[in-house]
Design a protein around this motif. Structure first.
Motif, short mmCIF file in Angstrom:
data_model
loop_
_atom_site.label_atom_id
_atom_site.label_comp_id
_atom_site.label_asym_id
_atom_site.label_seq_id
_atom_site.Cartn_x
_atom_site.Cartn_y
_atom_site.Cartn_z
N LEU A 1 18.26 1.18 5.54
CA LEU A 1 18.12 1.88 6.81
C LEU A 1 16.67 2.24 7.13
CD1 LEU A 1 21.19 4.30 6.66
CD2 LEU A 1 20.96 2.19 7.99
N ILE A 2 15.74 1.95 6.22
CA ILE A 2 14.33 2.28 6.46
C ILE A 2 13.83 1.57 7.73
CG2 ILE A 2 11.97 1.94 5.61
CD1 ILE A 2 12.97 2.37 2.80
N GLY A 3 13.18 2.34 8.58
CA GLY A 3 12.60 1.78 9.79
C GLY A 3 13.55 1.73 10.98
N ARG A 4 14.81 2.20 10.80
CA ARG A 4 15.77 2.09 11.89
C ARG A 4 16.02 3.43 12.60
NH1 ARG A 4 20.47 -2.12 9.77
NH2 ARG A 4 19.03 -3.71 8.99
N GLY A 5 15.38 4.49 12.11
CA GLY A 5 15.65 5.79 12.71
C GLY A 5 14.48 6.38 13.47
N GLY A 6 13.41 5.62 13.65
CA GLY A 6 12.25 6.13 14.35
C GLY A 6 11.45 7.13 13.54
N ILE A 7 11.76 7.27 12.25
CA ILE A 7 11.05 8.18 11.36
C ILE A 7 10.08 7.37 10.51
CG2 ILE A 7 11.32 9.94 9.55
CD1 ILE A 7 14.17 10.34 10.51
N ASP A 8 8.95 7.99 10.15
CA ASP A 8 8.00 7.34 9.26
C ASP A 8 8.74 6.76 8.05
OD1 ASP A 8 4.87 7.30 8.37
OD2 ASP A 8 6.19 7.67 6.65
N ARG A 9 8.45 5.53 7.71
CA ARG A 9 9.21 4.82 6.69
C ARG A 9 9.17 5.54 5.33
NH1 ARG A 9 10.16 -0.86 7.88
NH2 ARG A 9 9.67 -1.21 10.08
N VAL B 1 -5.79 9.26 -1.08
CA VAL B 1 -4.82 9.07 0.00
C VAL B 1 -5.56 8.79 1.29
CG1 VAL B 1 -2.91 10.09 1.30
CG2 VAL B 1 -3.22 10.67 -1.13
N PRO B 2 -5.23 7.72 2.01
CA PRO B 2 -5.83 7.48 3.32
C PRO B 2 -5.52 8.65 4.27
CG PRO B 2 -4.68 5.52 2.54
CD PRO B 2 -4.33 6.62 1.60
N ASP B 3 -6.46 9.02 5.09
CA ASP B 3 -6.30 10.19 5.98
C ASP B 3 -5.04 10.10 6.83
OD1 ASP B 3 -8.59 11.27 4.96
OD2 ASP B 3 -9.89 10.53 6.58
N GLU B 4 -4.75 8.91 7.32
CA GLU B 4 -3.61 8.76 8.23
C GLU B 4 -2.25 8.89 7.52
OE1 GLU B 4 -4.79 4.61 6.89
OE2 GLU B 4 -5.79 6.48 7.49
N VAL C 1 2.59 11.87 2.98
CA VAL C 1 2.49 12.19 1.56
C VAL C 1 3.01 13.60 1.27
CG1 VAL C 1 0.80 12.78 -0.23
CG2 VAL C 1 0.68 10.56 0.93
N ARG C 2 2.69 14.55 2.15
CA ARG C 2 3.15 15.94 1.94
C ARG C 2 4.69 16.02 2.02
NH1 ARG C 2 -1.38 17.13 5.55
NH2 ARG C 2 -3.14 17.93 4.31
N TRP C 3 5.27 15.32 2.97
CA TRP C 3 6.73 15.31 3.08
C TRP C 3 7.37 14.68 1.84
CZ3 TRP C 3 10.10 17.64 6.20
CH2 TRP C 3 9.65 18.15 7.41
N VAL C 4 6.86 13.55 1.42
CA VAL C 4 7.40 12.86 0.24
C VAL C 4 7.32 13.76 -0.99
CG1 VAL C 4 6.95 10.98 -1.40
CG2 VAL C 4 7.00 10.51 1.06
N TYR C 5 6.22 14.46 -1.11
CA TYR C 5 6.02 15.36 -2.26
C TYR C 5 7.08 16.46 -2.28
CZ TYR C 5 3.56 18.54 -5.46
OH TYR C 5 3.22 19.35 -6.50
N GLN C 6 7.36 17.06 -1.13
CA GLN C 6 8.36 18.14 -1.08
C GLN C 6 9.77 17.61 -1.36
OE1 GLN C 6 7.68 21.35 -0.91
NE2 GLN C 6 5.48 20.86 -0.79
N ASP D 1 0.82 -1.21 0.00
CA ASP D 1 0.00 0.00 0.00
C ASP D 1 0.85 1.26 0.00
OD1 ASP D 1 -2.26 -1.48 -0.10
OD2 ASP D 1 -2.90 -1.12 1.96
N ASP D 2 1.84 1.33 0.90
CA ASP D 2 2.70 2.51 0.95
C ASP D 2 3.59 2.62 -0.29
OD1 ASP D 2 1.79 3.71 3.19
OD2 ASP D 2 3.56 3.37 4.42
N TYR D 3 4.03 1.48 -0.81
CA TYR D 3 4.85 1.51 -2.02
C TYR D 3 4.03 2.03 -3.19
CZ TYR D 3 7.84 0.01 -5.87
OH TYR D 3 8.61 -0.02 -7.00
N GLY D 4 2.80 1.54 -3.34
CA GLY D 4 1.94 2.05 -4.41
C GLY D 4 1.61 3.51 -4.21
#
Length: 508
Positions: free
Chosen positions: A176-184, A118-121, A126-131, A40-43
């Motif tokens: 390193l995805i998922g190892r920094g406590g940041i949204d993947r 886009v799911p609300d959550e 999504v906004r961060w990825v876009y920027q 879902d997140d990849y798509g």
């Protein structure tokens, strides 16, 4: 042609090595990425980044345009002219970057908030990825004049080192995805931006150090701006069609189907990208030589390079594509964690699409060398863009998701015939009958024979390891034998015979 043959051979070896390393890394990275983000997140990531990726065509256009002018002028050894090309192309890139930022931060943001599903959550991610995607695009635009200089000088070793390092750094980000406590998804988007920024710095530092023309000077004469803009404008229409085709269909799939369909299409696009890298090992090595041959009016040499590149591309696509199509279920099981029937089907159909569009490269190089690109792109790419309304109508009629690829293949075949018409119109040394009877028909027949043999072996051999080796080797042997014994002209065979010892001869 001897010196040219040696340089083409050496550059092809470098680019093939680069392609092999990058393809292996990308395939491994995609498996980890999908597992880390989930389907879902990849798509969703691909749908969001797709809004910005549509503008990536600008990067491709400016790179092609700058390389064309560099290659055309490099034979004159006029550093002042090359510096003019560099400085003015950099000016244009800065202006376009500002215009694209304005557009993406207004219209793009509106589409993101009002039309993208886009799911609300996930809205904040999504906004961060876009920027981050916008920042990455700006870096890609600014690196174009430097990268174009590297390509025009045919320093494929530098290109290989930088692009391979870029690919490895992207793999590190994925690991390193998922190892920094940041949204993947946010971490992935931000990590890719850092990698793209470092790549831009690498090209700028290397080109600025090695090439005297890569020093910025204020340019008052506006003549070259008009030439660059005219060439870039029509090239943009041509290149944008391919990007809009993929990203437009991504958005259509997002609108009509569930996110796992977007993930399946994204996997197929990764396979397309791998094939593009594969074909670029030939195209990047041979493009400067073809443009210079045209500039020097060496049409015999140009015809040889045109025919040779067509046959080499067909061989590469067939030798790799046929085993992939036949063994796609097994490949998917080894490659990905979560395999769905849609991923297998989309991947198989995408190879058919790639096989058609890859063959446009030699045609496009000659058209670009001539500078008569308006009619070529206007006709061919308008045909390509018809895929979007066709796909929309098919989806409205309730057709399944895979019909989008059937539509893509169909329009690409029509577009290829249109390209051949434009080539004949602009280059009087091209023979359509020779292209059809001496290249297209016999080579397609040889590919069908190779596919039939591979499919038969797939059905009759029960041991998986033995079957895979047989399916991989059989098309390669059949195609190699056909091409060398009957598929090459006397001059082409002589050209190959010159290349082989140059490739095998050890350097001292």
């Amino acid at each position: 042609m001897a010196g040219s043959a040696a340089k083409i051979a050496n550059n092809t070896i470098l680019l093939w090595g680069r392609m092999l390393v990058i393809t292996i890394i990308n395939l491994y990275a995609l498996r980890i990425l999908i597992n880390a983000l989930g389907d879902d997140d990849y798509g969703l990531y691909n749908a969001v980044a797709g809004i910005v990726t549509i503008f990536m065509s600008v990067c491709t256009v400016l790179s092609i345009s700058t390389q064309r002018f560099y290659s055309y002028e490099s034979g004159r050894n006029d550093d002042s002219r090359l510096n003019e090309i560099f400085s003015k192309s950099l000016n244009l890139n800065v202006v376009l970057a500002l215009a694209i930022i304005l557009l993406l931060e207004t219209v793009g943001l509106w589409y993101l908030g009002n039309r993208l599903v886009v799911p609300d959550e996930r809205l904040e991610a999504v906004r961060w990825v876009y920027q981050f995607a916008i920042f990455s695009l700006v870096c890609m635009l600014l690196q174009i004049p430097y990268m174009a200089a590297v390509m025009a000088h045919e320093d494929m070793g530098i290109y290989t080192i930088i692009t391979t390092a870029e690919c490895l750094l992207k793999l590190v980000v994925i690991l390193l995805i998922g190892r920094g406590g940041i949204d993947r998804m946010i971490f992935y988007g931000g990590g890719l931006f850092v990698v793209v920024f470092l790549t831009f710095l690498s090209y700028a530092l290397v080109a600025g150090h090695r090439y005297s023309e890569c020093r910025y000077h204020i340019q008052k004469d506006r003549t070259l701006y008009k030439e660059l803009l005219t060439f870039s404008g029509w090239t943009f229409y041509g290149t944008a069609a391919g990007v809009v085709l993929i990203q437009g269909n991504t958005l259509l799939l997002n609108r009509f189907f569930k996110l796992f369909i977007n993930a399946a299409f994204a996997v197929a696009v990764q396979i397309q990208n791998a094939f593009v890298q594969l074909c670029n090992s030939v195209v990047l090595a041979i493009r400067p030589a073809m443009i210079r041959s045209y500039a020097l009016q060496d049409f015999n040499g140009l015809n040889l390079l045109f025919s040779f590149s067509n046959k080499t591309l067909f061989f590469i696509i067939s030798a790799v594509g046929i085993p992939l199509i036949v063994e796609m279920p097994l490949i998917m099981d080894v490659w990905l964690v979560d395999v769905t029937p849609e991923k297998i089907l989309f991947a198989r159909l995408m190879i058919g699409y790639v096989a058609v569009i890859a063959m446009q490269n030699p045609i496009t190089i000659i058209i670009q060398a001539s500078g008569n690109i308006r009619l070529y792109h206007l006709l061919a790419e308008t045909v390509m863009l018809m895929c979007l309304p066709i796909s929309w109508v098919l989806f409205r009629m309730g057709m399944p998701a895979y019909t989008v690829l059937i539509s893509m293949i169909s329009v690409s075949i029509v577009a290829h015939m249109t390209r051949l018409y434009c080539l004949k119109r602009n280059y009087r040394y091209f023979s359509f009958s020779d292209y059809l009877l001496k290249f297209s028909v016999p080579y397609i027949l040889s590919a069908l024979v190779a596919f039939a043999a591979a499919f038969l072996l797939h059905r009759v051999i029960g041991i998986a390891a033995v079957r895979v080796v047989a399916v991989l080797a059989t098309p390669l042997l059949i195609l190699s034998a056909f091409i060398y014994l009957g598929g090459l002209t006397v001059s082409e065979k002589a050209y190959v015979n010159k290349l082989i010892p140059k490739i095998l001869k050890p350097k001292r």
